[in-house]
Write an enzyme that holds these catalytic residues in place. Structure first.
Site, PDB file in Angstrom:
ATOM      1  N   VAL A   1     -14.737  -0.917  -1.190  1.00 33.17           N
ATOM      2  CA  VAL A   1     -15.906  -1.264  -2.002  1.00 33.17           C
ATOM      3  C   VAL A   1     -17.172  -0.997  -1.186  1.00 33.17           C
ATOM      4  CG1 VAL A   1     -17.061  -3.077  -3.320  1.00 33.17           C
ATOM      5  CG2 VAL A   1     -14.549  -3.012  -3.211  1.00 33.17           C
ATOM      6  N   LYS A   2     -18.020  -0.130  -1.748  1.00 31.18           N
ATOM      7  CA  LYS A   2     -19.244   0.257  -1.036  1.00 31.18           C
ATOM      8  C   LYS A   2     -20.393  -0.602  -1.536  1.00 31.18           C
ATOM      9  CE  LYS A   2     -21.228   4.689   0.380  1.00 31.18           C
ATOM     10  NZ  LYS A   2     -21.339   6.102  -0.023  1.00 31.18           N
ATOM     11  N   VAL A   3     -21.073  -1.247  -0.579  1.00 29.44           N
ATOM     12  CA  VAL A   3     -22.078  -2.262  -0.903  1.00 29.44           C
ATOM     13  C   VAL A   3     -23.362  -1.964  -0.120  1.00 29.44           C
ATOM     14  CG1 VAL A   3     -22.560  -4.750  -0.730  1.00 29.44           C
ATOM     15  CG2 VAL A   3     -20.229  -3.978  -1.195  1.00 29.44           C
TER      16      VAL A   3
ATOM     17  N   ALA B   1     -15.997   3.492  -3.186  1.00 26.33           N
ATOM     18  CA  ALA B   1     -16.524   3.442  -4.554  1.00 26.33           C
ATOM     19  C   ALA B   1     -17.655   2.405  -4.556  1.00 26.33           C
ATOM     20  CB  ALA B   1     -15.418   3.028  -5.520  1.00 26.33           C
TER      21      ALA B   1
ATOM     22  N   THR C   1     -18.022   8.375  -1.925  1.00 28.82           N
ATOM     23  CA  THR C   1     -18.798   8.755  -3.112  1.00 28.82           C
ATOM     24  C   THR C   1     -20.001   7.826  -3.164  1.00 28.82           C
ATOM     25  OG1 THR C   1     -17.695   7.191  -4.601  1.00 28.82           O
ATOM     26  CG2 THR C   1     -16.664   9.354  -4.356  1.00 28.82           C
TER      27      THR C   1
END
Ligand code: E4P
Length: 218
Positions: free
Chosen positions: A86-88, A60, A27
């Site tokens: 965790v999307k960074v 996310a 996402t």
């Protein structure tokens, strides 16, 4: 190659899951906004719903662009469910955050990758995934697939464990080319995934089989 679906739409995620070929979900804030998901509680609830549908990694994305904010957001996201990645974004503080999360055993997806140098830095920081955006490179007349091949070569040279998550996939041919090059994962819309099923000779062949069966069986 793992198949992720690139959407926050629960119906589409369920449809892909029901096909039996889904390995995960990606996402981003735009995809969440497209579904009208806003406010901390709703966003959290939505991620939880996605994690209940899919038995696999669910990216996310953090909204913060400074180290402290990314850590606070990322740790809270990671606590929601064991599927959360965790999307960074690939910025200076993002790299520091990826290193921090990697040291703590929290999975990360380094996003907005448009160059091999960015992918190299993300791997050195210990990212679980890097997301090179194929379609957006194609949009500016640069072959996105060349970047996937370049990153594959670099990661293979040094046996980096970071997985290449080919993103911004728009068409079935993107998926096939990713598989040929050896991307570890591709994330795309349901339409690109189901388009892999289509071939006119399959339709013609099936219609003939069924009509021949009817001829003798009524
Ligand atoms: C990747 O993680 C992104 O969410 C996504 O693939 C971007 O795709 P787009 O270029 O079609 O928006």
């Amino acid at each position: 190659m793992k198949f992720f679906i690139d959407t926050a739409n629960l119906k589409m995620i369920q449809e892909a899951q029901d096909l039996g070929i889904l390995d995960g979900v990606t996402t981003n804030p735009s995809l969440m906004a497209k579904e009208g998901i806003s406010g901390e509680k709703n966003i959290i609830d939505h991620y939880k719903k996605i994690c209940e549908i899919v038995d696999g990694d669910v990216s996310a994305e953090v909204i913060s662009t400074n180290f402290e904010g990314m850590i606070e957001e990322g740790e809270a996201l990671a606590e929601l469910h064991s599927n959360i990645v965790v999307k960074v974004p690939i910025i200076k503080d993002g790299i520091k955050a990826i290193k921090y999360f990697s040291d703590k055993g929290i999975k990360t997806n380094c996003t907005l990758i448009f160059s091999a140098g960015q992918a190299l830095l993300a791997a050195k920081a210990g990212a679980t995934y890097v997301s090179p955006f194929i379609g957006r490179l194609d949009d500016v007349s640069t072959d996105g697939m060349d970047l996937i091949a370049q990153i594959r070569g670099i990661y293979d040279n040094y046996l980096f464990e970071t997985e290449i998550l080919a993103a911004s996939v728009r068409h079935p041919i993107h998926i096939i080319q990713c598989a040929e090059i050896g991307a570890d994962v591709m994330t795309g819309p349901l339409s690109a995934i189901t388009a892999l099923l289509n071939h006119p000779l399959t339709d013609i062949g099936l219609a003939k089989f069924l009509s021949d069966f009817k001829k003798v069986n009524g």
